[in-house]
Scaffold this active site. Structure first.
Site, PDB file in Angstrom:
ATOM      1  CD1 TRP A   1       7.349   8.448   5.070  1.00 25.06           C
ATOM      2  CD2 TRP A   1       9.053   8.140   3.637  1.00 25.06           C
ATOM      3  NE1 TRP A   1       7.871   7.191   5.280  1.00 25.06           N
ATOM      4  CE2 TRP A   1       8.908   6.972   4.417  1.00 25.06           C
ATOM      5  CE3 TRP A   1      10.064   8.183   2.668  1.00 25.06           C
ATOM      6  CZ2 TRP A   1       9.731   5.858   4.267  1.00 25.06           C
ATOM      7  CZ3 TRP A   1      10.885   7.063   2.510  1.00 25.06           C
ATOM      8  CH2 TRP A   1      10.718   5.928   3.304  1.00 25.06           C
TER       9      TRP A   1
ATOM     10  CE  LYS B   1       5.575   1.887   3.260  1.00 24.55           C
ATOM     11  NZ  LYS B   1       5.964   3.240   2.915  1.00 24.55           N
TER      12      LYS B   1
ATOM     13  CG  ASP C   1       4.265   9.873  -0.753  1.00 27.18           C
ATOM     14  OD1 ASP C   1       3.568   8.849  -0.921  1.00 27.18           O
ATOM     15  OD2 ASP C   1       5.374   9.856  -0.177  1.00 27.18           O
TER      16      ASP C   1
HETATM   17  C1  LIG Z   1       7.242   3.956   2.444  1.00 25.41           C
HETATM   18  C2  LIG Z   1       7.024   5.311   1.961  1.00 25.41           C
HETATM   19  C3  LIG Z   1       7.790   5.864   0.923  1.00 25.41           C
HETATM   20  C4  LIG Z   1       8.971   5.148   0.291  1.00 25.41           C
HETATM   21  O1  LIG Z   1       8.556   4.093  -0.434  1.00 25.41           O
HETATM   22  P1  LIG Z   1       9.612   3.114  -1.163  1.00 25.41           P
HETATM   23  O2  LIG Z   1       8.698   2.301  -1.999  1.00 25.41           O
HETATM   24  O3  LIG Z   1      10.329   2.354  -0.100  1.00 25.41           O
HETATM   25  O4  LIG Z   1      10.526   3.957  -1.966  1.00 25.41           O
HETATM   26  C5  LIG Z   1       7.477   7.122   0.482  1.00 25.41           C
HETATM   27  N1  LIG Z   1       6.470   7.825   1.027  1.00 25.41           N
HETATM   28  C6  LIG Z   1       5.732   7.338   2.042  1.00 25.41           C
HETATM   29  C7  LIG Z   1       4.632   8.168   2.607  1.00 25.41           C
HETATM   30  C8  LIG Z   1       5.971   6.069   2.536  1.00 25.41           C
HETATM   31  O5  LIG Z   1       5.234   5.579   3.540  1.00 25.41           O
END
Ligand SMILES: *Cc1c(COP(=O)(O)O)cnc(C)c1O
Length: 358
Positions: free
Chosen positions: A102, A196, A172
């Site tokens: 990611w 999530k 993030d």
């Molecule tokens: C799932 C995830 C993403 C991507 O998210 P989307 O909403 O599918 O674009 C980015 N960073 C992390 C850490 C993730 O777990």
């Protein structure tokens, strides 16, 4: 009704109490005769829902007054672009600490907008386990240093906020948002896709320090411009109203549970229980060094990988679903976000013990 323990990495389990409340008021929201999803985002009833959610989130995370909370769309990947378009505007440089796919993808996306450099921090030590370097150096003139607090695929989580050498820090936190208390003031910006740990897919929460807002590149789409979104209180365009409402219910659920301190303890206990079992077993193995193990996403492997399909089939029959690992990594992954109760983790361990014996 029969509900399984669902270990999906996202979209993922929601708290049962939240689902029940949403269900009970779905057709007629608080006596207005319409569903929350059928009314205007500008109606008095909806604005009350939206503002209450923001207030509760501010309280839960102790978000300081000089930070704005934005309810956006476009997911985590939308922010991979929005962050550089809004913040890579001084020197046009940013350093990205990478610890998995990611953060690597975020860096690649940022390279479309400027000089984004990957600072690879994950490595395999002699024991074959993944670790994260802490003695990182950054370029002097970067606009920000970026990292991913919890790598969802490989299950690597920072035990503490990395040292960014005094530079503006962006994170993030998609897969560990609201899983424990966080000192927001250490960051310039934090963001999380909601699917999530917070709400159904479709909502992205951004927490940004106000002095960083209002400098976006000309090419930045208006819906990704933090200044426009802040000025319009996240209602520049139609927000994902249902997701925002669901997030609000989850914030109330967290408050009722005792807040993020309490949630943090529960998550620690769940993760310790599962890793404790994995460490004691010679049938299974993990791939991450203990100090960097994610409390949210627990990848594990059967030492005899030819049993993978049998493991997944029997787990499913036992009411334990979505345990297949990410295609990049293979093996298994149990995502144990806030909504996964301790009983779910105990059921998984009991099943794994039985499977290993058989
Ligand atoms: C799932 C995830 C993403 C991507 O998210 P989307 O909403 O599918 O674009 C980015 N960073 C992390 C850490 C993730 O777990």
């Amino acid at each position: 009704m029969s509900r399984v323990y669902n270990f999906s990495a996202g979209p993922s389990m929601m708290p049962l109490e939240v689902m029940q409340q949403a269900q009970s008021e779905f057709l007629d929201y608080k006596g207005i005769g319409s569903s929350i999803i059928e009314i205007s985002h500008r109606s008095k009833d909806y604005i009350a829902v939206a503002r209450e959610a923001e207030k509760d989130l501010r309280e839960l995370l102790k978000v300081p007054d000089n930070y704005s909370i934005l309810f956006m769309q476009g997911g985590g990947r939308g922010q991979f672009a929005a962050v550089p378009m809004n913040l890579m505007v001084g020197s046009g440089k940013a350093d990205y600490i990478t610890t998995g796919n990611w953060s690597e993808d975020a860096c690649t996306e940022a390279q479309r907008y400027g000089d984004a450099r990957a600072v690879k921090a994950d490595y395999r030590s002699e024991d074959g386990l993944i670790r994260v370097k802490t003695d990182l150096t950054f370029r002097d003139d970067v606009d920000y240093v970026y990292y991913c607090d919890n790598e969802t695929v490989c299950g690597v989580e920072f035990p503490e906020i990395p040292d960014a050498g005094g530079k503006l820090l962006v994170a993030d936190v998609s897969s560990n948002f609201l899983s424990k208390p966080v000192d927001v003031s250490r960051y310039g910006l934090l963001y999380a896709g909601a699917q999530k740990n917070v709400a159904p897919a479709g909502l992205t929460i951004v927490i940004v320090r106000n002095d960083l807002v209002g400098r976006a590149m000309k090419c930045c789409p208006s819906i990704f411009d933090y200044k426009i979104m802040t000025d319009k209180e996240s209602m520049f365009n139609t927000p994902p109203t249902f997701c925002w409402y669901m997030a609000g219910l989850v914030f109330k659920w967290l408050k009722d549970l005792g807040g993020l301190e309490e949630m943090g303890k529960l998550n620690r206990a769940k993760a310790d229980y599962l890793y404790g079992f994995l460490d004691s077993s010679d049938f299974y193995r993990t791939a991450v060094a203990p100090e960097f193990r994610s409390r949210m996403n627990v990848p594990f492997f059967l030492k005899d990988e030819s049993l993978n399909d049998k493991f997944l089939a029997e787990a499913k029959a036992a009411g334990l679903t979505s345990l297949k690992g990410h295609r990049i990594l293979g093996g298994m992954r149990a995502s144990i976000y806030n909504a996964m109760p301790m009983e779910g983790v105990k059921s998984l361990v009991a099943f794994m013990e039985k499977f290993a014996k058989a």
